[in-house]
Each structure stands twice: as structure tokens, then as C-alpha cells.
Design a protein around this motif. Structure first.
Motif, PDB file in Angstrom:
ATOM      1  N   GLY A  84       0.877  -1.078   0.415  1.00 24.39           N
ATOM      2  CA  GLY A  84      -0.109  -0.221  -0.045  1.00 24.39           C
ATOM      3  C   GLY A  84       0.931   1.661   0.157  1.00 24.39           C
ATOM      4  O   GLY A  84       0.762   2.013   0.740  1.00 24.39           O
ATOM      5  N   ALA A  85       1.921   0.989  -1.261  1.00 29.98           N
ATOM      6  CA  ALA A  85       2.776   2.742  -1.159  1.00 29.98           C
ATOM      7  C   ALA A  85       2.296   3.599  -1.604  1.00 29.98           C
ATOM      8  O   ALA A  85       3.024   4.728  -1.182  1.00 29.98           O
ATOM      9  CB  ALA A  85       4.125   2.311  -2.220  1.00 29.98           C
ATOM     10  N   GLY A  86       1.371   3.170  -2.131  1.00 27.58           N
ATOM     11  CA  GLY A  86       0.700   4.682  -2.952  1.00 27.58           C
ATOM     12  C   GLY A  86       1.122   4.677  -4.055  1.00 27.58           C
ATOM     13  O   GLY A  86       1.809   4.740  -5.066  1.00 27.58           O
ATOM     14  N   ALA A  87       1.324   6.106  -4.582  1.00 27.08           N
ATOM     15  CA  ALA A  87       1.365   7.082  -5.585  1.00 27.08           C
ATOM     16  C   ALA A  87       2.693   6.612  -5.629  1.00 27.08           C
ATOM     17  O   ALA A  87       3.670   6.970  -6.672  1.00 27.08           O
ATOM     18  CB  ALA A  87       0.844   8.531  -5.922  1.00 27.08           C
ATOM     19  N   ASP A  88       3.626   6.991  -4.312  1.00 28.47           N
ATOM     20  CA  ASP A  88       5.217   7.024  -4.904  1.00 28.47           C
ATOM     21  C   ASP A  88       5.691   5.842  -5.147  1.00 28.47           C
ATOM     22  O   ASP A  88       6.952   5.186  -5.486  1.00 28.47           O
ATOM     23  CB  ASP A  88       5.452   7.110  -2.748  1.00 28.47           C
ATOM     24  CG  ASP A  88       5.035   8.211  -2.217  1.00 28.47           C
ATOM     25  OD1 ASP A  88       5.126   9.305  -2.961  1.00 28.47           O
ATOM     26  OD2 ASP A  88       5.540   8.546  -0.809  1.00 28.47           O
ATOM     27  N   ALA A  89       4.599   4.566  -5.172  1.00 27.38           N
ATOM     28  CA  ALA A  89       5.080   3.176  -6.020  1.00 27.38           C
ATOM     29  C   ALA A  89       4.856   3.491  -7.293  1.00 27.38           C
ATOM     30  O   ALA A  89       5.548   2.302  -7.833  1.00 27.38           O
ATOM     31  CB  ALA A  89       4.531   1.794  -5.039  1.00 27.38           C
ATOM     32  N   LEU A  90       3.977   4.264  -7.909  1.00 23.79           N
ATOM     33  CA  LEU A  90       4.189   4.475  -9.309  1.00 23.79           C
ATOM     34  C   LEU A  90       5.500   4.407  -9.854  1.00 23.79           C
ATOM     35  O   LEU A  90       5.439   3.660 -11.229  1.00 23.79           O
ATOM     36  CB  LEU A  90       3.935   5.576 -10.119  1.00 23.79           C
ATOM     37  CG  LEU A  90       2.818   5.827 -11.019  1.00 23.79           C
ATOM     38  CD1 LEU A  90       1.806   4.464 -11.268  1.00 23.79           C
ATOM     39  CD2 LEU A  90       2.881   7.501 -11.515  1.00 23.79           C
ATOM     40  N   VAL A  91       6.523   5.143  -9.687  1.00 24.62           N
ATOM     41  CA  VAL A  91       7.550   5.118 -10.141  1.00 24.62           C
ATOM     42  C   VAL A  91       8.491   3.695 -10.196  1.00 24.62           C
ATOM     43  O   VAL A  91       9.095   2.913 -11.474  1.00 24.62           O
ATOM     44  CB  VAL A  91       8.927   6.231  -9.976  1.00 24.62           C
ATOM     45  CG1 VAL A  91      10.267   5.730 -10.421  1.00 24.62           C
ATOM     46  CG2 VAL A  91       8.321   7.151 -10.507  1.00 24.62           C
ATOM     47  N   THR A  92       8.549   3.033  -8.860  1.00 25.85           N
ATOM     48  CA  THR A  92       8.318   1.710  -8.956  1.00 25.85           C
ATOM     49  C   THR A  92       7.598   0.267  -9.716  1.00 25.85           C
ATOM     50  O   THR A  92       8.533  -0.174  -9.945  1.00 25.85           O
ATOM     51  CB  THR A  92       8.841   1.323  -7.533  1.00 25.85           C
ATOM     52  OG1 THR A  92       9.443   2.114  -6.712  1.00 25.85           O
ATOM     53  CG2 THR A  92       8.826  -0.342  -7.219  1.00 25.85           C
ATOM     54  N   GLY A  93       6.299   0.914  -9.991  1.00 20.73           N
ATOM     55  CA  GLY A  93       5.469  -0.196 -10.971  1.00 20.73           C
ATOM     56  C   GLY A  93       6.141  -0.089 -12.243  1.00 20.73           C
ATOM     57  O   GLY A  93       6.379  -1.059 -13.144  1.00 20.73           O
ATOM     58  N   GLN A  94       6.323   0.782 -12.549  1.00 16.30           N
ATOM     59  CA  GLN A  94       6.527   1.031 -14.511  1.00 16.30           C
ATOM     60  C   GLN A  94       7.987   1.196 -14.038  1.00 16.30           C
ATOM     61  O   GLN A  94       8.255  -0.079 -15.236  1.00 16.30           O
ATOM     62  CB  GLN A  94       7.087   2.668 -14.060  1.00 16.30           C
ATOM     63  CG  GLN A  94       5.717   3.275 -14.296  1.00 16.30           C
ATOM     64  CD  GLN A  94       5.332   4.828 -14.699  1.00 16.30           C
ATOM     65  OE1 GLN A  94       6.776   5.789 -14.545  1.00 16.30           O
ATOM     66  NE2 GLN A  94       4.602   5.564 -14.802  1.00 16.30           N
ATOM     67  N   ALA A  95       9.324   1.117 -13.207  1.00 12.88           N
ATOM     68  CA  ALA A  95      10.585   0.163 -13.330  1.00 12.88           C
ATOM     69  C   ALA A  95      10.463  -1.893 -12.980  1.00 12.88           C
ATOM     70  O   ALA A  95      11.045  -2.251 -14.121  1.00 12.88           O
ATOM     71  CB  ALA A  95      11.517   0.899 -12.395  1.00 12.88           C
ATOM     72  N   LEU A  96       9.563  -1.614 -12.927  1.00 12.65           N
ATOM     73  CA  LEU A  96       9.840  -3.482 -12.730  1.00 12.65           C
ATOM     74  C   LEU A  96       8.228  -3.748 -13.574  1.00 12.65           C
ATOM     75  O   LEU A  96       8.906  -5.100 -13.933  1.00 12.65           O
ATOM     76  CB  LEU A  96       8.869  -3.587 -11.201  1.00 12.65           C
ATOM     77  CG  LEU A  96       9.677  -3.408  -9.723  1.00 12.65           C
ATOM     78  CD1 LEU A  96       7.809  -3.539  -8.640  1.00 12.65           C
ATOM     79  CD2 LEU A  96       9.928  -4.473  -9.853  1.00 12.65           C
ATOM     80  N   ALA A  97       7.345  -3.222 -14.934  1.00  8.74           N
ATOM     81  CA  ALA A  97       6.837  -4.199 -15.086  1.00  8.74           C
ATOM     82  C   ALA A  97       7.567  -3.866 -16.749  1.00  8.74           C
ATOM     83  O   ALA A  97       7.419  -4.500 -17.460  1.00  8.74           O
ATOM     84  CB  ALA A  97       5.436  -2.478 -15.732  1.00  8.74           C
ATOM     85  N   GLY A  98       8.847  -2.882 -16.708  1.00 10.69           N
ATOM     86  CA  GLY A  98       9.421  -2.459 -18.143  1.00 10.69           C
ATOM     87  C   GLY A  98      10.646  -3.830 -17.806  1.00 10.69           C
ATOM     88  O   GLY A  98      10.338  -4.420 -18.477  1.00 10.69           O
ATOM     89  N   LEU A  99      10.772  -4.372 -16.790  1.00  9.81           N
ATOM     90  CA  LEU A  99      12.425  -5.237 -16.694  1.00  9.81           C
ATOM     91  C   LEU A  99      11.805  -5.958 -16.845  1.00  9.81           C
ATOM     92  O   LEU A  99      11.733  -6.920 -17.400  1.00  9.81           O
ATOM     93  CB  LEU A  99      12.811  -4.941 -14.766  1.00  9.81           C
ATOM     94  CG  LEU A  99      13.411  -6.351 -14.487  1.00  9.81           C
ATOM     95  CD1 LEU A  99      14.607  -5.798 -14.986  1.00  9.81           C
ATOM     96  CD2 LEU A  99      14.225  -5.878 -13.225  1.00  9.81           C
TER      97      LEU A  99
END
Length: 255
Positions: free
Chosen positions: A125-140
Motif C-alpha cells: 500500500g505504498a500509494g502514489a510513491d510506488a508508481l515509479v517503482t511499478g513502471q520500472a518493474l513492469a519494464g524489467l
């Protein structure tokens, strides 16, 4: 006078030979690799980078992880099962097949780790702060899947297709299909790499179908028919027996 009805004993089923067991094991492993087909839909949510901050259950994604783990182990199983047979044709290529299968499994497990990290960040539940992490994981995950299950299966098809074509352990139409499917799959991966089309697209699907047909057909054939026994025995060098000892005759001279 009463007659006795003598019936022949029921014929016993011939025991399964080690080579038949090898073919059966390899065929089952090949068909097991198709349990990953549903992951195309199960992994659909993680292709959206916003998945990490979105609502909804993660059950489908976790099931996709389980199926991918089965596929990775089944891929290694195909190479290990086939190695004792195909090494008679070319030892180096047979070792290459085992190594390529292990490498493919390693990339699949790497993708599994990425997906589970995705799920863990989302559940935290990191919220909006996790959006960049999510984009990186999706690309990886996208690139891991592309390289691990785009290029390496093409290498596997070339190695195994060549070995089976030369040895004629199965009808030649099967390895020919694999040798045709390999460059098509590699072409799809390269085109996706350079941005000609998306990983999930009509073009990618059409170029991926032949590799699926090759592996499915080979798995079914190995389960139903097995290897051609004449080709197996033909590859085994004849054993030279030592000369028989000379027996002396009654005259004391060797016979």
C-alpha cells in the motif's frame, strides 16, 4: 465324454523399455510447458504500470507465477530426459541444449521474482510513491520475458531440431518444423526489441504459433510413438568381442 475347454493364458503386456520411458518423460515435460498459456491473461494486469497502486485481488497474477514455475522445471526436464539419447549424435550440441534450457528456466524464475516483487509493493500500500517503482518493474519484466522466452527458445529449437533431423529419431517433418519456427520466433523478438510492434500483438502472435506447434507436436509424438528403435540401435557402435581361446586337440596341437 466331457471336453475340457483349454484357453491360452492371456498375453502379458511387454514391459516398457528404458528408451520408451525416456521418450514418455520428455513428451510429458513438453506438454507440461503449455500450462503457461493462461498466463497471457493472468499477467495482463501487470502490463499496466498503474497496477502497483490500483485496487483488486492479486490471485490471478499469483496463479500465473505458479504456472511459470512449472514451465521452468518442465523445460529443464525436457533437456535432461533427451540428453542421454541425443548426445549419441553430437555431444557438444546436446550439452548446449541442456545449458540453454537451464538458462531459459533461470530467466523464467527471474521474471517470477519480478512479478512477486510487483505484488509485494502493491500489497504494502505504498500509494502514489510506488508508481515509479511499478513502471520500472513492469519494464524489467517485459524485457526479461522477451529475452528469456523469445531468443532462448529459438536457440533450443535450432539445437534440438538439428539433433533430431540428423539422427532421424522422429519423423523429419517434426525437426524441420522446429528449424522453421526458430527464426520466426527470433524475428518476432528482434522486431519487438526495436519497437516495430508490441510484445502482445497480432504480428507477435502469428510468429510465435509455429514454435508452439513444434513443441506440442513433438511432445505428443514422443508420448504416443516414442523414438524410432532402429535409429537408436543404429547409433550405437558395435561391440567387438575378444577372440575365443584356442582349445588344444588330442594330438597336443592347438585346434
Amino acid at each position: 465324454m466331457a471336453t475340457t475347454d483349454i484357453r491360452p493364458p492371456p498375453a502379458r503386456r511387454a514391459p516398457m523399455t528404458p528408451l520408451r520411458k525416456t521418450a514418455l518423460a520428455a513428451g510429458i515435460c513438453y506438454l507440461l510447458s503449455f500450462v503457461s498459456v493462461p498466463t497471457l491473461g493472468l499477467y495482463a494486469p501487470i502490463r499496466d504500470p498503474n497496477f502497483v497502486v490500483g485496487p483488486g485481488p492479486d490471485t490471478g497474477v499469483i496463479w500465473g507465477v505458479v504456472l511459470e514455475m512449472i514451465v521452468a522445471l518442465a523445460g529443464i526436464g525436457t533437456a535432461v530426459a533427451l540428453y542421454p539419447v541425443v548426445k549419441r549424435q553430437n555431444h557438444a550440441m546436446a550439452l548446449g541444449l541442456v545449458g540453454a534450457r537451464v538458462l531459459e528456466a533461470a530467466t523464467i524464475f527471474s521474471g517470477v521474482v519480478i512479478v512477486m516483487t510487483f505484488v509485494t509493493v502493491r500489497q504494502a500500500g505504498a500509494g502514489a510513491d510506488a508508481l515509479v517503482t511499478g513502471q520500472a518493474l513492469a519494464g524489467l519484466h517485459t524485457w526479461t520475458f522477451l529475452l528469456g522466452q523469445g531468443f532462448i527458445p529459438a536457440v533450443n529449437a535450432v539445437l534440438l531440431g538439428t539433433l533430431l533431423y540428423r539422427s532421424r529419431l522422429v519423423p523429419r517433418i517434426l525437426p524441420v518444423l522446429g528449424l522453421i519456427a526458430a527464426p520466426l520466433l527470433a524475428t518476432s523478438a528482434i522486431a519487438t526489441l526495436f519497437g516495430f510492434w508490441d510484445q502482445v500483438s497480432t504480428q507477435s502472435g502469428l510468429l510465435t504459433i509455429p514454435i508452439g506447434v513444434w513443441e506440442f507436436s513433438l511432445g505428443v509424438y514422443l508420448i504416443v510413438k516414442g523414438f524410432r528403435p532402429a535409429r537408436i540401435t543404429a547409433d550405437i557402435p558395435a561391440t567387438r568381442l575378444p577372440p575365443a581361446p584356442r582349445v588344444p586337440t588330442l594330438s597336443g596341437q592347438p585346434g
